[in-house]
Design a protein around this motif. Structure first.
Motif: not given
Length: 418
Positions: A12, A19, A22, A62-63, A67
């Protein structure tokens, strides 16, 4: 569409710099798809392990991205603990995926190397349950081990890894290489008769321009060297290890001092096994090269935009001919500043977009010449390079690259239809 991303090192943004997945997840979700990332609970290059008990997995948002951290062994460096981590995690990931499969079958599995073992297990899982699998190659592994660690290609372990690599490429429904010369690599290995080259795709790394521009405005730091406009600031951002070859850059700084050139300042942001020794040597030599340490990702845009030139620095290797897939290159481009590289890549993006200078550097004298050339560039040429750099960054915005990922996923799903 229900998409599973399986990547040992999908970290993350608030924990590290790997990333890519992500950002793909973020934009796939914006397009209405459901995305779940399976990754290691041990966060690479940190002391963080997301699972402290005996749990097989732990789900976290996460953000804004989902996950599933799979229990994995702690390790430091590249010793035996890391080898055990790489061998053990695939089995546990299989168990976790099977539990989630019983709740909701994915439409596609998108798995990413360089960990061949996780990619192998994800591919076997897909074949067992008749799920299309896209395999992504972010590092030519084990070829990079041979190149950078001086291991023999005839080493029995390397030979086994090559065979595993070939099997993965052969059985994947679609392949993605982050470097542009993926097909060249397969042909150089002599595998083109066994691996269908029509399923080989290229989707490079990129940058989230919306986030980059926002962070550049919001997250700023106070740094006297960075703010000093009396110097031409050459900036390196990233890992400081043998492969990054920063000792050559230090020698170039020493060469500049010998030439009594004092208007060029080299700033190094990052950390790694070579940092402490190089920093002590730079201080002892009293050169204009300063080590600033690691910074949080959110500060990187501001730092890069304060440089005059951002620097790619690597050891020369035979891997260069297949192209580049450095994360930092696209952040450099987003900063709207020229990029300089001490290696000349195949499919060279710096040359393609005319956004800097890419040159084979073999000595500190040649490196010093390059830095002087950059600092003496006429204003019109410099501004043109800045503009070209930002335009290149726009082509590698993750919102654009996500469309390419979707095209590959759709091809994989089409190949599985009866």
């Amino acid at each position: 569409m229900n998409i599973w991303i399986v990547n040992h090192y999908a970290i993350p943004p608030n924990m590290g710099g790997l990333v890519r997945h992500y950002y793909f997840s973020k934009y796939l979700q914006k397009k209405g798809h459901n995305v779940k990332i399976f990754t290691s609970s041990k966060i690479h290059n940190t002391d963080i392990n997301m699972i402290k008990d005996r749990s097989l997995y732990k789900e976290e948002i996460e953000d804004g991205v989902e996950y599933t951290f799979v229990k994995s062994r702690d390790y430091k460096g590249n010793g035996m603990d890391r080898v055990i981590n790489m061998m053990d995690l695939p089995f546990k990931t299989w168990k976790a995926m099977k539990l989630f499969y019983e709740r909701q079958k994915p439409d596609v599995i998108y798995t990413s190397s360089p960990d061949l073992f996780v990619a192998f297990f994800a591919l076997r899982f897909g074949r067992k349950y008749k799920i299309p699998v896209v395999v992504e190659v972010r590092d030519l592994w084990p070829e990079s081990i041979v190149e950078y660690n001086r291991m023999s290609r005839k080493n029995p372990i390397i030979q086994v890894l090559y065979q595993l690599e070939k099997w993965i490429y052969k059985k994947a429904d679609q392949l993605i290489f982050t470097m542009e010369g993926g097909k060249d690599y397969i042909c150089d290995k002599g595998w083109e008769k066994e691996i269908n080259l029509s399923k080989v795709n290229h989707v490079n790394n990129g940058v989230d321009l919306e986030e980059f521009d926002e962070n550049q405005k919001i997250y700023q730091i106070t740094d006297r060297d960075l703010e000093d406009d009396n110097y031409f600031k050459v900036l390196y951002m990233g890992s400081i290890r043998m492969v990054n070859n920063l000792r050559l850059l230090l020698k170039a700084a020493e060469e500049l001092k010998r030439r009594k050139i004092s208007n060029i300042k080299i700033l190094v942001y990052g950390d790694g096994t070579e940092k402490e020794a190089l920093q002590k040597e730079a201080e002892k030599l009293d050169v204009n090269m300063y080590f600033k340490g690691r910074v949080k990702k959110k500060y990187i845009p501001y730092i890069l935009t304060k440089a005059d030139v951002n620097l790619i620095n690597l050891q020369n290797s035979n891997l260069e001919k297949y192209g580049c897939s450095w994360n930092k290159l696209f952040e450099y481009m987003a900063s709207g500043k020229p990029v300089a590289s001490n290696v000349k890549m195949g499919y060279d993006l710096i040359d393609r977009y005319k956004c800097g200078i890419s040159r084979e550097i073999h000595s500190e004298q040649e490196y010093a010449d390059l830095l002087v050339e950059l600092s003496s560039m006429d204003r019109e040429n410099y501004i043109r390079m800045c503009e070209n750099s930002r335009k290149a960054g726009e082509e590698y915005d993750y919102s654009v690259l996500t469309d390419k990922i979707l095209e590959v996923i759709e091809k994989a799903m089409k190949s599985k239809r009866p």
